[in-house]
Enzyme design. Structure first.
Site, short mmCIF file in Angstrom:
data_model
loop_
_atom_site.label_atom_id
_atom_site.label_comp_id
_atom_site.label_asym_id
_atom_site.label_seq_id
_atom_site.Cartn_x
_atom_site.Cartn_y
_atom_site.Cartn_z
N CYS A 177 31.97 -54.53 -77.63
CA CYS A 177 30.82 -53.89 -76.97
C CYS A 177 30.85 -52.37 -77.09
O CYS A 177 29.85 -51.71 -76.82
CB CYS A 177 30.72 -54.32 -75.52
SG CYS A 177 30.65 -56.10 -75.32
N HIS A 233 26.05 -49.21 -72.24
CA HIS A 233 26.14 -50.59 -72.73
C HIS A 233 25.54 -51.50 -71.66
O HIS A 233 25.84 -51.37 -70.48
CB HIS A 233 27.61 -50.95 -73.00
CG HIS A 233 27.83 -52.40 -73.23
ND1 HIS A 233 27.07 -53.13 -74.11
CD2 HIS A 233 28.70 -53.29 -72.66
CE1 HIS A 233 27.48 -54.38 -74.10
NE2 HIS A 233 28.45 -54.51 -73.22
N ASN A 237 23.46 -59.21 -72.53
CA ASN A 237 24.48 -58.36 -73.15
C ASN A 237 24.52 -58.69 -74.65
O ASN A 237 24.92 -59.79 -75.04
CB ASN A 237 25.83 -58.67 -72.49
CG ASN A 237 26.98 -57.85 -73.06
OD1 ASN A 237 26.84 -57.21 -74.10
ND2 ASN A 237 28.11 -57.90 -72.39
N1 ACO Z 1 25.74 -70.02 -62.18
C1 ACO Z 1 26.08 -70.38 -60.94
N2 ACO Z 1 27.29 -70.18 -60.40
C2 ACO Z 1 28.20 -69.57 -61.18
C3 ACO Z 1 27.92 -69.17 -62.50
C4 ACO Z 1 26.64 -69.43 -63.00
N3 ACO Z 1 26.26 -69.09 -64.24
N4 ACO Z 1 29.02 -68.61 -63.02
C5 ACO Z 1 29.97 -68.64 -62.06
N5 ACO Z 1 29.46 -69.23 -60.96
C6 ACO Z 1 30.15 -69.46 -59.68
C7 ACO Z 1 31.65 -69.42 -59.81
O1 ACO Z 1 32.14 -70.67 -60.23
C8 ACO Z 1 32.06 -69.09 -58.40
O2 ACO Z 1 31.99 -70.25 -57.62
P1 ACO Z 1 33.12 -70.55 -56.52
O3 ACO Z 1 33.01 -69.43 -55.55
O4 ACO Z 1 32.72 -71.86 -55.99
O5 ACO Z 1 34.42 -70.55 -57.27
C9 ACO Z 1 30.94 -68.16 -57.92
O6 ACO Z 1 29.83 -68.39 -58.80
C10 ACO Z 1 31.32 -66.69 -57.95
O7 ACO Z 1 31.95 -66.42 -59.23
P2 ACO Z 1 32.56 -65.02 -59.54
O8 ACO Z 1 33.20 -65.06 -60.88
O9 ACO Z 1 33.36 -64.54 -58.38
O10 ACO Z 1 31.22 -64.14 -59.61
P3 ACO Z 1 31.09 -62.62 -59.79
O11 ACO Z 1 30.35 -62.04 -58.66
O12 ACO Z 1 32.38 -61.97 -60.18
O13 ACO Z 1 30.12 -62.54 -61.05
C11 ACO Z 1 30.20 -62.05 -63.39
C12 ACO Z 1 30.55 -63.04 -62.29
C13 ACO Z 1 28.69 -61.90 -63.43
C14 ACO Z 1 30.70 -62.56 -64.72
C15 ACO Z 1 30.85 -60.71 -63.03
O14 ACO Z 1 32.22 -60.86 -62.79
C16 ACO Z 1 30.66 -59.70 -64.08
O15 ACO Z 1 29.56 -59.26 -64.33
N6 ACO Z 1 31.73 -59.25 -64.72
C17 ACO Z 1 31.63 -58.30 -65.78
C18 ACO Z 1 31.70 -59.06 -67.01
C19 ACO Z 1 30.79 -58.55 -68.06
O16 ACO Z 1 29.77 -57.95 -67.85
N7 ACO Z 1 31.21 -58.82 -69.24
C20 ACO Z 1 30.45 -58.50 -70.36
C21 ACO Z 1 31.31 -58.41 -71.51
S1 ACO Z 1 32.38 -57.08 -71.38
C22 ACO Z 1 31.45 -55.83 -71.46
O17 ACO Z 1 30.44 -55.91 -72.07
C23 ACO Z 1 31.89 -54.71 -70.73
#
Ligand code: ACO
Length: 324
Positions: free
Chosen positions: A118, A251, A281
């Site tokens: 990215c 990004h 993304n």
């Molecule tokens: N739909 C519904 N529920 C979901 C989904 C989904 N698509 N995905 C995960 N869940 C659930 C999980 O299983 C979890 O359930 P649980 O509490 O019963 O275990 C709950 O939702 C919360 O999950 P978390 O992982 O804690 O959610 P979080 O608030 O951290 O959000 C996310 C997840 C969106 C991936 C976040 O961590 C994030 O944005 N991280 C950054 C990652 C990113 O942007 N990466 C891009 C690539 S790297 C880059 O470009 C920089």
């Protein structure tokens, strides 16, 4: 003094637009539950574009490049350097850049890919800037092009809802006027396991898992801190402060990461170019896609100060401060 200046921007999105509701319906057929509300609230994403089966990164990249050349008033024959940032190349080799070169109908100039996931576009722009300032090139095409849909695990709802396909491009030319003001790049391989596609091709087979794996929370925590640090580093190198930034073009991974970075720099949300809601993304393509959107929508104007910044797998991160 010799500078490198962006003289044109362009982009390309595949025609197939997939809303969260459509993706949720598709995932439901696999027994996975997700919803528009969950995706919007956690990421800001409402839709993404997916390439057709016969569409590759070079196809998207060449269309974006043609639009950028047109905006710059240049012809493919004027180009003397092509750099493509991609983690989803058309093939193991040759590079996607050489394929783009051929599709543009030109030959002879150097063409190569840069792989920094990215952060790929800020890495590629930094390399092109250095080559232009030393006189190794005069008119570069710098492209970010991705088909991340090919490496998504559609049985993993925590990652497959986040990414999309697309390409963005800029024409970077030598100039006596200021353009790119500062470029800062970093990497730290100890974080490689929090975002990776661990498989490879070997002995005529795919070895290991060829689909994307991510520890979302670890990525999130790391991203906001390093983006703030590298933004300040680029500003300091150019003798500027956050107050000098007219537009932040980050990004487009997640609206919460983008808002967090803007808050740390004390930039109002109105000065951040946002496309993540419509593109998801798109990895190395996200910054040039957002920049082109900002320019073509009339938000980002010539003469303004723009900060581009990215973070991605590796981990890699970087920022480019420029005057458009
Ligand atoms: N739909 C519904 N529920 C979901 C989904 C989904 N698509 N995905 C995960 N869940 C659930 C999980 O299983 C979890 O359930 P649980 O509490 O019963 O275990 C709950 O939702 C919360 O999950 P978390 O992982 O804690 O959610 P979080 O608030 O951290 O959000 C996310 C997840 C969106 C991936 C976040 O961590 C994030 O944005 N991280 C950054 C990652 C990113 O942007 N990466 C891009 C690539 S790297 C880059 O470009 C920089």
């Amino acid at each position: 003094q010799r500078y490198a200046r962006i003289t044109g921007t362009g982009s390309c999105l595949p025609t197939r637009r997939v809303t969260n509701a459509e993706l949720a319906a598709e995932l439901a057929t696999r027994g996975l539950e997700t919803s528009d509300d969950w995706i919007v609230e956690r990421t800001g994403i409402r839709a993404r574009h997916f390439a057709a089966a016969d569409q590759s990164s070079s196809d998207l990249g060449v269309t974006a490049a043609r639009h950028a050349l047109e905006a710059a008033g240049r012809l493919p024959e004027d180009v003397d350097l092509i750099i493509v940032a991609t983690s989803t190349p058309d093939m193991v080799f040759p590079s996607t850049a050489t394929i783009v070169q051929h599709k543009l109908g030109i030959a002879g100039c150097p063409a190569f890919d840069v792989q920094a996931v990215c952060s790929g576009f800020v890495y590629a722009l930094t390399v092109a800037d250095a080559m232009i300032r030393t006189g190794a090139a005069n008119c570069a095409l710098v492209i970010g092009a991705e088909v991340f849909s090919r490496i998504l695990d559609f049985n993993d709802r925590t990652t497959c809802v986040l990414f999309g396909d697309g390409a963005g491009a800029v024409v970077l030319e030598s100039s006596s006027e200021t353009g790119l003001l500062a470029c800062k790049l970093h990497a730290d391989g100890k974080h490689r396991e929090i975002l990776q596609v661990p498989g490879t091709v070997s002995g005529g087979q795919v070895l290991g898992d060829p689909l994307l794996k991510m520890d979302g929370q670890a990525v999130f925590k790391l991203a906001v801190g390093v983006l703030d640090e590298v933004a300040r580093e680029a500003l300091e190198a150019a003798g500027r402060t956050p107050a000098d930034i007219d537009w932040l073009v980050p990004h487009q991974a997640n609206i919460r990461i983008m808002q967090g970075t803007a808050r740390k720099l004390k930039l109002p949300a109105e000065r951040v170019v946002v496309t993540v809601h419509e593109h998801g993304n798109t990895s190395a393509a996200s910054i040039p896609l957002a920049l082109d959107h900002g320019v073509r929508s009339g938000q980002v104007k010539k003469g303004q100060t723009v900060l581009l910044e990215g973070v991605g797998g590796g981990f890699t991160w970087g920022a480019v401060l420029l005057e458009l």
